[in-house]
Design a protein around this motif. Structure first.
Motif, PDB file in Angstrom:
ATOM      1  N   VAL A 207       0.824  -1.465   0.054  1.00 55.21           N
ATOM      2  CA  VAL A 207       0.079   0.454   0.331  1.00 55.21           C
ATOM      3  C   VAL A 207       0.524   1.787  -0.308  1.00 55.21           C
ATOM      4  CG1 VAL A 207      -2.178   1.051   1.404  1.00 55.21           C
ATOM      5  CG2 VAL A 207      -1.794  -1.560   1.157  1.00 55.21           C
ATOM      6  N   THR A 208       0.568   2.332  -1.061  1.00 51.11           N
ATOM      7  CA  THR A 208       1.465   3.650  -1.858  1.00 51.11           C
ATOM      8  C   THR A 208       0.634   4.656  -0.873  1.00 51.11           C
ATOM      9  OG1 THR A 208       3.186   1.484  -2.593  1.00 51.11           O
ATOM     10  CG2 THR A 208       3.134   4.723  -2.587  1.00 51.11           C
ATOM     11  N   GLN A 209       1.017   5.739   0.213  1.00 45.26           N
ATOM     12  CA  GLN A 209       0.192   7.035  -0.592  1.00 45.26           C
ATOM     13  C   GLN A 209       1.796   7.850  -0.116  1.00 45.26           C
ATOM     14  OE1 GLN A 209      -1.969   7.435   3.293  1.00 45.26           O
ATOM     15  NE2 GLN A 209      -3.021   9.573   2.007  1.00 45.26           N
ATOM     16  N   GLY A 210       1.757   8.511  -0.905  1.00 50.13           N
ATOM     17  CA  GLY A 210       2.526   9.921  -1.661  1.00 50.13           C
ATOM     18  C   GLY A 210       3.807   8.502  -1.248  1.00 50.13           C
ATOM     19  N   SER A 211       5.392   9.403  -0.815  1.00 48.66           N
ATOM     20  CA  SER A 211       6.584   8.343  -0.652  1.00 48.66           C
ATOM     21  C   SER A 211       6.611   7.222   0.022  1.00 48.66           C
ATOM     22  CB  SER A 211       7.050   9.774  -0.379  1.00 48.66           C
ATOM     23  OG  SER A 211       7.054  10.244   0.697  1.00 48.66           O
ATOM     24  N   THR A 212       4.758   6.987   1.018  1.00 48.16           N
ATOM     25  CA  THR A 212       5.025   6.232   2.042  1.00 48.16           C
ATOM     26  C   THR A 212       4.640   4.667   1.204  1.00 48.16           C
ATOM     27  OG1 THR A 212       5.415   7.667   3.821  1.00 48.16           O
ATOM     28  CG2 THR A 212       4.560   5.656   4.746  1.00 48.16           C
ATOM     29  N   SER A 213       5.419   4.070   1.861  1.00 48.99           N
ATOM     30  CA  SER A 213       4.801   2.290   1.513  1.00 48.99           C
ATOM     31  C   SER A 213       4.430   1.653   2.590  1.00 48.99           C
ATOM     32  CB  SER A 213       5.946   1.659   0.303  1.00 48.99           C
ATOM     33  OG  SER A 213       5.153   2.828  -0.798  1.00 48.99           O
TER      34      SER A 213
END
Length: 211
Positions: free
Chosen positions: A26-32
């Motif tokens: 799951v990825t949101q912006g630069s965070t996975s």
């Protein structure tokens, strides 16, 4: 074989039979963040292993274990190379301290029963109760629709599963006399197919280890 998809509800076709792991990222912006589920699925051939089928558990990659999304990774089926009935291989359920009524599965996919008119499945079990209140259950189930529905063909609980094995309050390691032979006999052929999945399912009941 590695198959990837970014579709919300992907439908995956596996070209090669075997045990497959699943990774969800799951990825949101630069965070996975990722979750891995090792050997999450067993993909069989169009037809299963021929009969007669015999397995002494020498190989550890033929069976898939499933703890049904329990948080504990201790009280689960694990391949053993130190304990067996006449050899040193088996699957062990570390059962001491398991939450009551929690279920753990040991699954084989699959067997081709088509040549048979009547089916019998025989297997050996070693299990010890901690006290008279121990009522762990072991059931044998089969599925002919890739695990959507299961039929129970055999089950034993507590004393009937332990047989003549004495109570044990320390971690149970069976002697040769502790193994019990069980059989689900003369089962109707219409319960089976050319691609039948079999599953041993344990239900915790406060007992000792099971093999």
């Amino acid at each position: 074989v590695t198959i990837t998809s970014t579709v919300e509800n992907p439908e995956i076709v596996f070209p090669v039979p075997g045990n497959y792991s699943v990774k969800l990222t799951v990825t949101q912006g630069s965070t996975s963040e990722s979750i891995n589920d090792e050997a999450a699925m067993a993909i069989a051939n169009d037809y299963g292993h021929g009969v007669p089928f015999v397995d002494d558990f020498t190989e550890s990659d033929q069976w898939v274990t499933n703890n049904n999304e329990e948080s504990s990774t201790t009280n689960v089926w694990k391949h053993s190379t130190s304990v067996g009935n006449g050899d040193n291989t088996s699957y062990q359920l570390s059962n001491i301290g398991a939450q009551r009524n929690s279920m753990d599965d040991l699954v084989y996919a699959s067997i081709d029963f088509r040549p048979l008119d009547k089916i019998s499945i025989t297997f050996d079990v070693a299990y010890a109760r901690i006290s008279g209140e121990s009522d762990d259950k072991l059931a044998l189930l089969v599925s002919v629709d890739c695990g959507k529905e299961w039929r129970t063909v055999w089950s034993k609980t507590g004393a009937s599963l332990a047989g003549a094995t004495s109570f044990s309050t320390t971690p149970f390691v069976p002697a040769s006399s502790d193994w019990e032979s069980f059989s689900a006999s003369n089962l109707p052929a219409q319960w089976f197919s050319g691609n039948t999945i079999i599953k041993f399912q344990s239900t915790a009941g406060g007992g000792n280890h099971m093999y």
